[in-house]
Scaffold this motif. Sequence first.
Motif, PDB file in Angstrom:
ATOM      1  N   ARG A 260       0.471  13.912  -4.901  1.00 44.69           N
ATOM      2  CA  ARG A 260       1.765  12.957  -5.152  1.00 44.69           C
ATOM      3  C   ARG A 260       2.288  12.545  -4.161  1.00 44.69           C
ATOM      4  O   ARG A 260       2.536  11.351  -3.742  1.00 44.69           O
ATOM      5  N   PHE A 263      -0.384   9.782  -2.071  1.00 46.38           N
ATOM      6  CA  PHE A 263      -0.714   8.642  -2.596  1.00 46.38           C
ATOM      7  C   PHE A 263       0.529   8.114  -3.139  1.00 46.38           C
ATOM      8  O   PHE A 263       0.966   8.329  -4.256  1.00 46.38           O
ATOM      9  N   ARG A 264       1.215   6.984  -2.524  1.00 44.14           N
ATOM     10  CA  ARG A 264       2.465   6.403  -3.005  1.00 44.14           C
ATOM     11  C   ARG A 264       2.144   5.661  -4.266  1.00 44.14           C
ATOM     12  O   ARG A 264       3.155   5.847  -5.266  1.00 44.14           O
ATOM     13  N   GLY A 265       1.088   5.012  -4.444  1.00 44.38           N
ATOM     14  CA  GLY A 265       0.819   4.368  -5.781  1.00 44.38           C
ATOM     15  C   GLY A 265       1.101   5.195  -6.896  1.00 44.38           C
ATOM     16  O   GLY A 265       1.124   5.144  -8.197  1.00 44.38           O
ATOM     17  N   LEU A 266       0.291   6.463  -6.861  1.00 41.89           N
ATOM     18  CA  LEU A 266       0.045   7.561  -7.675  1.00 41.89           C
ATOM     19  C   LEU A 266       1.402   7.961  -8.001  1.00 41.89           C
ATOM     20  O   LEU A 266       1.507   8.189  -9.314  1.00 41.89           O
ATOM     21  N   ASP A 268       4.218   6.654  -7.962  1.00 40.94           N
ATOM     22  CA  ASP A 268       4.949   5.471  -8.579  1.00 40.94           C
ATOM     23  C   ASP A 268       4.288   5.396 -10.157  1.00 40.94           C
ATOM     24  O   ASP A 268       5.233   5.175 -10.998  1.00 40.94           O
ATOM     25  N   PHE A 269       3.119   5.565 -10.274  1.00 39.09           N
ATOM     26  CA  PHE A 269       2.534   5.501 -11.662  1.00 39.09           C
ATOM     27  C   PHE A 269       2.937   6.667 -12.367  1.00 39.09           C
ATOM     28  O   PHE A 269       3.411   6.430 -13.603  1.00 39.09           O
ATOM     29  N   ASP A 271       5.779   8.546 -12.166  1.00 38.49           N
ATOM     30  CA  ASP A 271       7.221   8.161 -12.459  1.00 38.49           C
ATOM     31  C   ASP A 271       7.380   7.422 -13.420  1.00 38.49           C
ATOM     32  O   ASP A 271       8.488   7.328 -14.073  1.00 38.49           O
ATOM     33  N   ASN A 272       6.493   6.248 -13.251  1.00 38.15           N
ATOM     34  CA  ASN A 272       6.727   5.158 -14.588  1.00 38.15           C
ATOM     35  C   ASN A 272       6.239   5.492 -15.858  1.00 38.15           C
ATOM     36  O   ASN A 272       6.487   4.892 -16.796  1.00 38.15           O
TER      37      ASN A 272
END
Length: 417
Positions: A260, A263-266, A268-269, A271-272
């Motif tokens: 977590r 990888f910022r994108g992971l 965000d995914f 959390d969304n």
Amino acid sequence: MAGTLQTLILSPATSATVRLRPRNARFSSHGDRLSVRPVNIGPHRSISPPIRASGASPGQVGGNDYAPKIPGKAKAGNPFSKFVADNFLPLALIGGVALGLANPTPGCLADRYYLSKFSTFGIFIISGLTLRSGEIGAAAEAWPVGMFGLGSILLFSPYFSKLILQIQLQPQEFVTGLALFSCMPTTLSSGVALTQLAGGNSALALAMTVISNLLGILLVPFSISKFIADGVGVTVPTKQLFKSLVLTLLIPLILGKILRESFRGLADFVDNNRKLFSRISAVFLSLVPWIQVSRSRSLLLMVQPAMFLVAIGTGTVLHLVLLAFNAFAIQCLSTVTGGSQSVFAKKENANAALLVASQKTLPVLVAVVEQLGGAFGQSGLLVLPCVAAHLIQIIMDSFLVNFWLRKDAASDSLKVA
């Protein structure tokens, strides 16, 4: 249009009436058709009330954009789908038990390939992926409440195992399983989810959940050795159990957290799509009773229903006692630490502590039972009453949260009146 209206208003009154109609109907941002009354400008120069969306109440501006939110108002949709979505975890657990009883062959095959260990690993990977660092830091202000919760979870509740072991039931695994259940840390997701629903301090609930499960790796083996192993004449391999818990619980939790943060994108995914990951975790959790019940189906069918109901009743009483003790302790601590100004007196903190400290986790229990290697009896018989107790505590606490919400809604209505 504005210029025309001004000219007509300033012109002398005439006997004719001018009706202005819009060329095209307009729609609000939500797709609602706007009700537009004709503007009549005649001898009395009267102008109709302001334009508003159809279905909006008088005095409401902009239609649904500013509509008051009514607590508990259900959205339109398929009632069955809504029921499944709202009760996904209990239904998944019940479904796992039902599948294991109906056809044990697939469950036994899954057990042969160690799917239960994979499911436990997956649950804690997801726990690490969904763990926000900021939420743990936000709970620092309520640290006394958190300390009380940890003490209740890890130090007080294991003493109930001694009382549970005094119950005479056949098979004995039912009693031993509930005694093991009382030594476990709090639930991984249910307590936090219910705290959020109740409007409690979710950061505090998450902190107690994470810390109790991490400390539980250290304390659970010793609690089992002290309170249960002597009563059934079995010595627990504490060192091996601790090593196993670290490998199956702590390492995947840390791995998920590292992924977590890396990888910022992971992040965000995740959390969304937190609802998606919670359902994946529920599916992983449902594999546990499915496999355990499949392995011991022949024994389960030999169990007397009355005895199983007694075991379920014991689990229910255990949860009620924990709720009563924690509620009484929180009230006493609030009184001696400043009354209404105490950190224990804040409803958000009290609700979080009461819910989290009164629940027990199922995945850690399963990991412990797996490592005992049959030392306390058939693993399926050990787990089955705990699955029932796990379901019961979630259902009972759901009713409790619903009571709090109704009480708050009634209080708000009185204040408005």
